[in-house]
Design a protein around this motif. Sequence first.
Motif, PDB file in Angstrom:
ATOM      1  N   ASP A   3       0.861  -1.325  -0.118  1.00 32.86           N
ATOM      2  CA  ASP A   3      -0.018  -0.039  -0.024  1.00 32.86           C
ATOM      3  C   ASP A   3       0.769   1.310  -0.103  1.00 32.86           C
ATOM      4  N   ALA A   4       2.140   1.185   0.848  1.00 32.02           N
ATOM      5  CA  ALA A   4       2.769   2.355   0.747  1.00 32.02           C
ATOM      6  C   ALA A   4       3.512   2.508  -0.688  1.00 32.02           C
ATOM      7  N   ALA A   5       3.746   1.376  -1.123  1.00 28.36           N
ATOM      8  CA  ALA A   5       4.452   1.536  -2.432  1.00 28.36           C
ATOM      9  C   ALA A   5       3.432   2.170  -3.728  1.00 28.36           C
ATOM     10  N   ASP A   6       2.181   1.730  -3.676  1.00 27.17           N
ATOM     11  CA  ASP A   6       1.214   2.344  -4.436  1.00 27.17           C
ATOM     12  C   ASP A   6       1.076   3.759  -4.186  1.00 27.17           C
ATOM     13  N   THR A   7       1.088   3.990  -2.769  1.00 27.56           N
ATOM     14  CA  THR A   7       0.805   5.554  -2.509  1.00 27.56           C
ATOM     15  C   THR A   7       2.089   6.528  -3.141  1.00 27.56           C
ATOM     16  N   ALA A   8       3.246   5.982  -2.818  1.00 29.21           N
ATOM     17  CA  ALA A   8       4.411   6.859  -3.063  1.00 29.21           C
ATOM     18  C   ALA A   8       4.550   6.724  -4.545  1.00 29.21           C
ATOM     19  N   GLY A   9       4.218   5.680  -5.161  1.00 30.36           N
ATOM     20  CA  GLY A   9       4.341   5.476  -7.013  1.00 30.36           C
ATOM     21  C   GLY A   9       3.406   6.524  -7.516  1.00 30.36           C
TER      22      GLY A   9
ATOM     23  N   ASP B 191       9.883   4.465   9.775  1.00 26.59           N
ATOM     24  CA  ASP B 191       9.220   4.131  11.015  1.00 26.59           C
ATOM     25  C   ASP B 191       7.660   4.386  10.793  1.00 26.59           C
ATOM     26  N   ALA B 192       7.341   5.404  10.192  1.00 25.52           N
ATOM     27  CA  ALA B 192       5.838   5.775  10.168  1.00 25.52           C
ATOM     28  C   ALA B 192       5.149   4.936   9.145  1.00 25.52           C
ATOM     29  N   VAL B 193       5.849   4.223   8.078  1.00 26.68           N
ATOM     30  CA  VAL B 193       5.399   3.365   7.257  1.00 26.68           C
ATOM     31  C   VAL B 193       5.250   1.913   8.081  1.00 26.68           C
ATOM     32  N   ARG B 194       6.236   1.653   8.913  1.00 26.66           N
ATOM     33  CA  ARG B 194       6.298   0.291   9.590  1.00 26.66           C
ATOM     34  C   ARG B 194       5.050   0.112  10.557  1.00 26.66           C
ATOM     35  N   SER B 195       4.652   1.330  11.280  1.00 30.79           N
ATOM     36  CA  SER B 195       3.632   1.501  12.218  1.00 30.79           C
ATOM     37  C   SER B 195       2.533   1.394  11.433  1.00 30.79           C
ATOM     38  N   GLY B 196       2.151   1.902  10.229  1.00 34.07           N
ATOM     39  CA  GLY B 196       0.892   1.988   9.636  1.00 34.07           C
ATOM     40  C   GLY B 196       0.255   3.336   9.786  1.00 34.07           C
ATOM     41  N   LYS B 197       1.148   4.355  10.589  1.00 35.21           N
ATOM     42  CA  LYS B 197       0.440   5.584  10.878  1.00 35.21           C
ATOM     43  C   LYS B 197       0.479   6.237   9.792  1.00 35.21           C
ATOM     44  N   LEU B 198       1.530   6.173   8.664  1.00 37.44           N
ATOM     45  CA  LEU B 198       1.451   7.114   7.570  1.00 37.44           C
ATOM     46  C   LEU B 198       0.446   6.879   6.621  1.00 37.44           C
ATOM     47  N   LEU B 199       0.045   5.508   6.765  1.00 37.95           N
ATOM     48  CA  LEU B 199      -0.840   5.101   5.574  1.00 37.95           C
ATOM     49  C   LEU B 199      -2.529   5.250   6.211  1.00 37.95           C
ATOM     50  N   ASP B 200      -2.683   5.346   7.565  1.00 41.14           N
ATOM     51  CA  ASP B 200      -4.015   5.529   8.175  1.00 41.14           C
ATOM     52  C   ASP B 200      -4.577   6.608   7.640  1.00 41.14           C
TER      53      ASP B 200
END
Length: 531
Positions: A221-227, A507-516
């Motif tokens: 999900d982070a990759a789709d977001t960054a991309g 760290d924000a990606v790992r915790s899920g906080k950035l994607l929430d």
Amino acid sequence: MSDGTTVSVGDDLAPTDVAAVARDDAPVEISTAARERVQESRERVESVIDSGEAVYGINTGFGELVTERIPGDELEELQTNLIRSHASGQGDPLEREEVRTLLLTRLHALSLGYSGVRETVVETLAGMLNEGVHPVVRTYGSLGASGDLAPLAHLALVLIGEGEATVDGIEGRLSGEKALQEAGLAPLTLAPKEGLALINGTQLTAGLAALTVVDAERLLDAADTAGALTTEVGMGTTVTSSEAIASVRPHTGHQASATNVRRLTAESEIVESHRNCDRVQDAYSFRCLPQVHGAVREAVTHLREAVETELNSATDNPLIFDAESVAPRASQTESAAVVSGGNFHGAPLAHRLDYAANALTDLGAMSERRVDRLLNPNLQESHLPPFLAGESGVESGMMIAQYTAASLVNDCRSAGSPGIDNTPVSGGQEDHVSMSATSALALRDVVEQTRRILAIELLCSAEAAEYVDDSLEHGIGTAAAYEAVRDRVPALDGDRSLAGDIDELADAVRSGKLLDHVEHMLDGGFVSASE
């Protein structure tokens, strides 16, 4: 299955349950059905002992020493010596969360009722988890057959009051006996079969794999977001994520990532501003995002399927069955059959772990190429300054962030495919092993490095956004992603060390906080390959 606060051992266990116990200290309880299975299995072992037959794992030696018959008065010593001798691992200790996965997955496997241990063994393991007793387990030593022997033996040492452990709330390491005492638990004297049952299985592999599945799905999900953000601020087109293109090559992963990009960039004025430009095609790292990200999604889904099966499987050897459930054989009484097989072999996980590691490496490699597209003055759009530096030449901007991403990609590629290696052991009796634990450790590292590569892409795409016409709005999801980055990392105001910025975003990606925050803004949220 976890009810949100407690994980019931002996029922179906999912990767999210493993993560809840390992990372959030969710308590565990042993289901009534599991207790009954454990008791029945132990009764079967006792019947075999009473029969006087020579049965592997109960009254014989191990591995090449299988032909050695052990007298009845030495059976307890046999089990204790097995634990001591096999606790010969090396390397730094596993992290706290990794030890907790090992405790949980071994407890759950024993609770399935095919290993022949007493109820006190599973109760002690559950007590260690709930009271925060964590054995010091050396990382290396497993060959993935006969299971993860050395790491599990380091864990089992503490059950018998030996080895070392840490206890939550107490500084430093304690002896196994002292650690149990602090938690109100007593060391065990192992009964016949129990030593082998504690160390024979794929629990290090399966536990680590469960955590990496959870992490890898978040990475996608982070990759789709960054991309999506990079495509937007790099003035690429999102037409390549259209339903029409996905429909004529309907891989589920492709469809999921394409849907995510469309949702992330919905209502983007930036994308619309150049829809009719004279550029015919984008570079592959933009244009083929759904195809590559989607293929990685399917690789991770393939791993999840194996992990879910493995978590709920009996991987001990020998296995204890009701006599009526198997064909007549030598090691059998009227009520029990002891069957030696190879469920401890880690190949079903090893190959999928290698596959997932290679796929995630490719995800990181594509991300690094998109970073270069934003920074490289020979490739980037004219609205972006070289290396996103405010004063090119005097300042280097994000130049070295791309160097770091390239280094991380190289590190991922060096992980290789441990699961296709083999070294015979135990005098040639164990002549083909899986190296599944090495594969699990390699994937763990690939996930970590890929997370940092994606953090670099998020850092650079947010910086590139500073050079986009500020009268144009981002998409619904890309705006949320930009805000999430800026909540943690300020825009460049001259050169500075970027190491802490990358750490913060990783760290924000790992915790899920950035994607929430991003997912909350999306109509329908993120889509996975299994949907």
